[in-house]
Scaffold this active site. Structure first.
Site, PDB file in Angstrom:
ATOM      1  N   TRP A   1      33.532  54.768  16.439  1.00 27.72           N
ATOM      2  CA  TRP A   1      32.512  53.523  16.477  1.00 27.72           C
ATOM      3  C   TRP A   1      32.798  52.527  15.634  1.00 27.72           C
ATOM      4  O   TRP A   1      32.078  51.365  15.970  1.00 27.72           O
ATOM      5  CB  TRP A   1      31.313  54.225  15.353  1.00 27.72           C
ATOM      6  CG  TRP A   1      30.475  55.524  16.255  1.00 27.72           C
ATOM      7  CD1 TRP A   1      30.521  57.048  15.617  1.00 27.72           C
ATOM      8  CD2 TRP A   1      29.465  55.413  17.238  1.00 27.72           C
ATOM      9  NE1 TRP A   1      29.775  57.332  16.546  1.00 27.72           N
ATOM     10  CE2 TRP A   1      29.304  56.762  17.436  1.00 27.72           C
ATOM     11  CE3 TRP A   1      29.310  54.499  18.025  1.00 27.72           C
ATOM     12  CZ2 TRP A   1      28.381  57.250  18.540  1.00 27.72           C
ATOM     13  CZ3 TRP A   1      28.278  54.994  19.140  1.00 27.72           C
ATOM     14  CH2 TRP A   1      27.784  56.198  19.391  1.00 27.72           C
TER      15      TRP A   1
ATOM     16  N   LEU B   1      36.561  77.779  34.305  1.00 22.96           N
ATOM     17  CA  LEU B   1      37.212  76.828  33.072  1.00 22.96           C
ATOM     18  C   LEU B   1      35.992  76.373  32.320  1.00 22.96           C
ATOM     19  O   LEU B   1      35.037  75.713  32.886  1.00 22.96           O
ATOM     20  CB  LEU B   1      38.204  75.799  33.558  1.00 22.96           C
ATOM     21  CG  LEU B   1      38.511  74.734  32.762  1.00 22.96           C
ATOM     22  CD1 LEU B   1      39.782  75.418  31.863  1.00 22.96           C
ATOM     23  CD2 LEU B   1      38.978  73.526  33.498  1.00 22.96           C
TER      24      LEU B   1
ATOM     25  N   GLY C   1      44.519  51.994  25.648  1.00 22.69           N
ATOM     26  CA  GLY C   1      44.509  50.654  25.470  1.00 22.69           C
ATOM     27  C   GLY C   1      45.753  49.994  25.418  1.00 22.69           C
ATOM     28  O   GLY C   1      45.842  48.987  25.867  1.00 22.69           O
ATOM     29  N   ARG C   2      46.957  50.707  25.024  1.00 21.46           N
ATOM     30  CA  ARG C   2      48.470  50.275  25.392  1.00 21.46           C
ATOM     31  C   ARG C   2      48.836  50.262  26.956  1.00 21.46           C
ATOM     32  O   ARG C   2      49.484  49.335  27.414  1.00 21.46           O
ATOM     33  CB  ARG C   2      49.243  51.298  24.610  1.00 21.46           C
ATOM     34  CG  ARG C   2      49.463  50.759  22.985  1.00 21.46           C
ATOM     35  CD  ARG C   2      49.851  51.934  22.167  1.00 21.46           C
ATOM     36  NE  ARG C   2      49.113  53.029  22.198  1.00 21.46           N
ATOM     37  CZ  ARG C   2      49.184  54.015  21.331  1.00 21.46           C
ATOM     38  NH1 ARG C   2      50.502  54.392  21.126  1.00 21.46           N
ATOM     39  NH2 ARG C   2      48.283  54.941  21.215  1.00 21.46           N
TER      40      ARG C   2
ATOM     41  N   ASP D   1      45.357  59.926  24.262  1.00 19.58           N
ATOM     42  CA  ASP D   1      45.305  58.539  23.518  1.00 19.58           C
ATOM     43  C   ASP D   1      46.467  57.664  24.312  1.00 19.58           C
ATOM     44  O   ASP D   1      47.329  58.368  25.063  1.00 19.58           O
ATOM     45  CB  ASP D   1      46.165  58.894  22.142  1.00 19.58           C
ATOM     46  CG  ASP D   1      45.887  57.832  21.239  1.00 19.58           C
ATOM     47  OD1 ASP D   1      45.442  56.837  21.448  1.00 19.58           O
ATOM     48  OD2 ASP D   1      46.635  57.872  20.059  1.00 19.58           O
TER      49      ASP D   1
ATOM     50  N   HIS E   1      40.707  52.705  29.665  1.00 24.75           N
ATOM     51  CA  HIS E   1      39.763  53.724  29.780  1.00 24.75           C
ATOM     52  C   HIS E   1      39.492  54.464  31.040  1.00 24.75           C
ATOM     53  O   HIS E   1      39.315  55.617  31.442  1.00 24.75           O
ATOM     54  CB  HIS E   1      38.625  53.401  28.892  1.00 24.75           C
ATOM     55  CG  HIS E   1      38.838  53.222  27.606  1.00 24.75           C
ATOM     56  ND1 HIS E   1      39.718  53.748  26.621  1.00 24.75           N
ATOM     57  CD2 HIS E   1      38.237  52.278  26.814  1.00 24.75           C
ATOM     58  CE1 HIS E   1      39.701  53.378  25.565  1.00 24.75           C
ATOM     59  NE2 HIS E   1      39.216  52.294  25.502  1.00 24.75           N
TER      60      HIS E   1
ATOM     61  N   SER F   1      44.373  62.925  13.768  1.00 25.55           N
ATOM     62  CA  SER F   1      43.264  62.067  13.754  1.00 25.55           C
ATOM     63  C   SER F   1      41.980  62.920  13.576  1.00 25.55           C
ATOM     64  O   SER F   1      41.175  62.588  14.367  1.00 25.55           O
ATOM     65  CB  SER F   1      43.246  61.556  14.976  1.00 25.55           C
ATOM     66  OG  SER F   1      44.315  60.437  14.812  1.00 25.55           O
TER      67      SER F   1
ATOM     68  N   ARG G   1      41.311  46.599  27.309  1.00 28.17           N
ATOM     69  CA  ARG G   1      41.383  48.137  26.871  1.00 28.17           C
ATOM     70  C   ARG G   1      40.513  48.895  27.739  1.00 28.17           C
ATOM     71  O   ARG G   1      41.050  49.965  28.136  1.00 28.17           O
ATOM     72  CB  ARG G   1      40.949  48.346  25.556  1.00 28.17           C
ATOM     73  CG  ARG G   1      41.690  47.473  24.495  1.00 28.17           C
ATOM     74  CD  ARG G   1      41.328  47.611  22.927  1.00 28.17           C
ATOM     75  NE  ARG G   1      41.132  49.024  22.968  1.00 28.17           N
ATOM     76  CZ  ARG G   1      41.978  49.792  22.478  1.00 28.17           C
ATOM     77  NH1 ARG G   1      43.203  49.251  22.098  1.00 28.17           N
ATOM     78  NH2 ARG G   1      41.849  51.091  22.280  1.00 28.17           N
TER      79      ARG G   1
HETATM   80  C1  IPE Z   1      41.990  59.930  18.494  1.00 31.02           C
HETATM   81  O1  IPE Z   1      42.589  58.666  19.109  1.00 31.02           O
HETATM   82  C2  IPE Z   1      40.574  60.019  19.145  1.00 31.02           C
HETATM   83  C3  IPE Z   1      40.537  60.323  20.453  1.00 31.02           C
HETATM   84  C4  IPE Z   1      41.324  60.390  21.438  1.00 31.02           C
HETATM   85  C5  IPE Z   1      39.129  60.451  21.171  1.00 31.02           C
HETATM   86  P1  IPE Z   1      42.526  57.436  18.219  1.00 31.02           P
HETATM   87  O2  IPE Z   1      43.239  56.319  19.033  1.00 31.02           O
HETATM   88  O3  IPE Z   1      41.156  57.049  17.734  1.00 31.02           O
HETATM   89  O4  IPE Z   1      43.315  57.901  16.895  1.00 31.02           O
HETATM   90  P2  IPE Z   1      43.849  56.952  15.709  1.00 31.02           P
HETATM   91  O5  IPE Z   1      43.192  55.851  15.205  1.00 31.02           O
HETATM   92  O6  IPE Z   1      45.318  56.121  16.379  1.00 31.02           O
HETATM   93  O7  IPE Z   1      44.444  57.912  14.772  1.00 31.02           O
HETATM   94  C1  IPE Z   2      42.282  56.825  23.614  1.00 32.65           C
HETATM   95  O1  IPE Z   2      42.799  55.424  23.864  1.00 32.65           O
HETATM   96  C2  IPE Z   2      40.971  56.849  24.078  1.00 32.65           C
HETATM   97  C3  IPE Z   2      39.910  56.797  22.879  1.00 32.65           C
HETATM   98  C4  IPE Z   2      40.200  56.952  21.604  1.00 32.65           C
HETATM   99  C5  IPE Z   2      38.500  56.440  23.161  1.00 32.65           C
HETATM  100  P1  IPE Z   2      42.797  54.422  22.876  1.00 32.65           P
HETATM  101  O2  IPE Z   2      41.641  53.599  23.042  1.00 32.65           O
HETATM  102  O3  IPE Z   2      43.011  54.897  21.442  1.00 32.65           O
HETATM  103  O4  IPE Z   2      44.271  53.727  23.195  1.00 32.65           O
HETATM  104  P2  IPE Z   2      45.441  53.171  22.238  1.00 32.65           P
HETATM  105  O5  IPE Z   2      45.855  54.133  21.272  1.00 32.65           O
HETATM  106  O6  IPE Z   2      44.708  51.948  21.739  1.00 32.65           O
HETATM  107  O7  IPE Z   2      46.505  52.514  23.267  1.00 32.65           O
HETATM  108 MG    MG Z   3      44.787  55.497  20.216  1.00 38.24          MG
END
Ligand code: IPE
Ligand code: IPE
Ligand code: MG
Length: 257
Positions: free
Chosen positions: A79, A141, A33-34, A30, A47, A202, A43
């Site tokens: 989604w 692995l 995006g940040r 996670d 990724h 999550s 964002r």
């Molecule tokens: C959890 O991260 C899903 C994945 C890492 C694929 P999210 O960023 O989607 O979760 P929430 O929305 O912060 O709980």
């Molecule tokens: C995790 O990073 C990747 C996926 C959920 C696919 P995020 O996209 O959730 O990044 P943040 O949480 O918005 O920073």
């Molecule tokens: Mg996230």
């Protein structure tokens, strides 16, 4: 599996107990995006850079002797993100598989997936199935990608299958549920890591994480490196796992010094 002298030496160099390496580590990747926002970028840039962290986690798992690594790559809830972001994630998945699979093969990594793949774009399904097929006999692995996965989806599917199976409800046991999960046959994770400072699960492996140790780190996923992985394993090795019982005597005595 027997532990080679090289492996013991490596673990010692990282201050890890070679005999206490978790068999299965699951990661909620996670913070992409940040990480991008901190750099004034879109964002998707986060990724793309998250792929480096995947490489590091795989390498660290191989080096430390972890046998199963599950990565939460796309949840059923993801989604609901903007269409462009979802498309970019799917494209990134395909391009990453195309680029990385031969390297993974060289390292003995078996690629697997859990989740409802039928909802993914056809190009994704085709590339994933190809990678799964070409690595199916490898055994250093198991790299399990959770794709269009959520625990509630998985438990609903398992329940449907069990209801259709004709099993007498009075005979239902936990092992029947285990056998119908997307992770059937894979041991439960002993360690779950979540990056980016969020302290929640999550919809990830709710059943399988029943007795896992949780390691939360503020590190954003694209910055997650091999040393962060070893930190998490060390943290895990310093926990007292009780499984509802009492500590074993030796362990208690060693803790008391
Ligand atoms: C959890 O991260 C899903 C994945 C890492 C694929 P999210 O960023 O989607 O979760 P929430 O929305 O912060 O709980
Ligand atoms: C995790 O990073 C990747 C996926 C959920 C696919 P995020 O996209 O959730 O990044 P943040 O949480 O918005 O920073
Ligand atoms: Mg996230």
């Amino acid at each position: 599996m027997s532990i080679s002298p090289e492996h013991r030496e490596f673990c010692a160099s990282k201050n890890l107990d070679a005999d206490g390496i978790p068999q299965h580590v699951a990661i909620i990747m996670d913070g992409n995006g940040r990480w991008a926002a901190e750099r004034g970028q879109q964002r998707v840039f986060g990724h793309m850079n998250g792929v480096n962290a995947v490489r590091s986690a795989v390498e660290a798992a191989l080096r430390s002797g972890v046998r199963y690594l599950t990565l939460y790559a796309f949840s059923t809830e993801n989604w609901s993100r903007p269409k462009e972001e979802v498309e970019a994630l799917m494209d990134l998945l395909v391009s990453t598989l195309v680029k990385e699979v031969s390297d993974l093969e060289g390292k003995g990594v078996r690629l697997r997936a859990m989740g409802d793949l039928t909802a993914l774009p056809e190009a994704c399904q085709a590339e994933i199935n190809k990678s799964i097929e070409s690595t199916k006999n490898l055994d250093s692995l198991d790299l399990i990608l959770a794709l269009n996965y959520s625990s509630k989806w998985e438990l609903v599917e398992a329940t449907k299958q069990l209801m259709k199976s004709g099993l007498d409800p009075d005979d239902l046991e936990a092992s029947h549920i285990d056998a119908h999960l997307a992770s059937a046959g894979i041991p439960d994770p002993e360690l779950m890591i979540r990056t980016s400072g969020e302290h929640r699960i999550s919809n990830f492996m709710l059943w399988q994480l029943a007795y896992a140790e949780f390691h939360f780190t503020p590190v954003l996923w694209p910055d997650f490196g091999q040393e962060d992985f070893y930190d998490a394993v060390r943290d895990y090795q310093n926990r007292d796992r009780r499984f509802g019982g009492l500590l074993d005597t030796n362990h208690t005595m060693s803790k008391q010094g």
